[in-house]
Design a protein around this motif. Structure first.
Motif: not given
Length: 296
Positions: A33, A36-37, A40, A62, A66, A172-173, A176-177, A216
């Motif tokens: 995850l 992934r972010f 992104c 986010g 996320g 917004s990525s 969560p990252a 995504t």
């Protein structure tokens, strides 16, 4: 065009579950995850402007998108819910999205739309009943909460009616990252992360790129644009086709057999979507519903 774009997105999302399975053979769920972010956000941040929305809305999206949707989904799988069943349960976001929109945005539904949703839910129930895999109460509860978070994220998008959909995903990525990275270090451990990076091959790297970009960045940008333009009840039911494409891609990639019950379930999902869309066209609702100021 709305239907075509929606179908393309759900096809990509259905295929993404197979790509996640491939990627998880190399990467731990939380670290996957994070990657992934990060992908992104980079390198798109150098080319895509920050959406002109308040920071609180960007952070809220986010967190809901996320952490709530994907974080709870992966924790639910880790807690014992099978990935196949999780992909089905996650489609409860349709009902959460429509319920939230009816409650807060006063979007009305026709009996035809309700019938379409019931048919779709019947299809999801059939798929859930024939999906093999372990089920735990904790895992199931977490994925239901993930579906609720997706519904909340959809409502936030509708509130940001003029925000650039691509910019919204990109900017917004990092939220969560930044939260998931320390979680990954604490739960999965640095040694496991380092080992996964060292063992990465072209197959896992390609699966990671598919999860980050078509799934995504592109998929949710198109999805958010549709949500901004149309009523939630017109758009949300399209995701009921995700398990259909998921089963088809699993059949092609992992040689999964499509049994008669699975075919019946997919047929119910398609029928539910058709009933919903026919009802929408007959109703001829304006495409820019009013959003109450109480949501600001």
């Amino acid at each position: 065009m709305r239907i075509v774009l929606g179908l393309l997105v759900t096809a990509v999302w259905g295929l993404s579950f197979s790509m996640i399975k491939i990627a998880q053979e190399t990467f731990d769920p939380l670290f996957l995850l994070v990657l992934r972010f990060v992908l992104c956000f980079l390198p798109a941040v150098f080319f895509v402007r920050r959406p002109q929305v308040p920071l609180r809305q960007l952070v809220a999206y986010g967190l809901a998108f996320g952490i709530g949707q994907f974080g709870l989904l992966f924790f639910g799988i880790k807690a014992g819910l099978s990935p196949g069943l999780a992909s089905v349960v996650l489609q409860l976001q349709v009902f959460f999205t429509i319920a939230f929109s009816a409650l807060l945005l006063k979007e009305r539904m026709t009996r035809g739309q309700i019938a379409g949703i019931v048919l779709g839910f019947a299809g999801v129930s059939v798929i859930g009943g024939i999906t093999k895999g372990s089920v735990t109460i904790v895992g199931l509860a977490l994925v239901v909460c993930a579906a609720m978070s997706w519904g909340a994220a959809n409502l936030i998008v509708k509130k940001m009616a003029h925000a650039d959909p691509l910019g919204l995903i990109v900017w917004s990525s990092p939220i969560p990252a930044a939260i998931l990275l320390p979680c990954s270090l604490a739960i999965e451990g640095y040694a496991s992360i380092e080992s996964s990076v060292r063992s990465m091959d072209w197959t896992s790297f390609g699966a990671l790129l598919f999860i980050a970009y078509p799934t995504t960045v592109i998929g949710y940008s198109v999805w958010n644009a549709l949500l901004q333009r149309y009523e939630a009840a017109r758009v949300a039911p399209l995701t009921l086709l995700v398990p259909v494409f998921g089963l088809a891609s699993s059949m092609l990639i992992f040689d999964e057999r499509i049994t008669l019950p699975k075919a019946v379930a997919c047929g119910l999902l398609v029928l539910g979507l058709c009933v919903n869309q026919v009802s929408v066209h007959r109703r001829q609702v304006p495409s820019a519903p009013h959003i109450k100021e109480t949501l600001s």
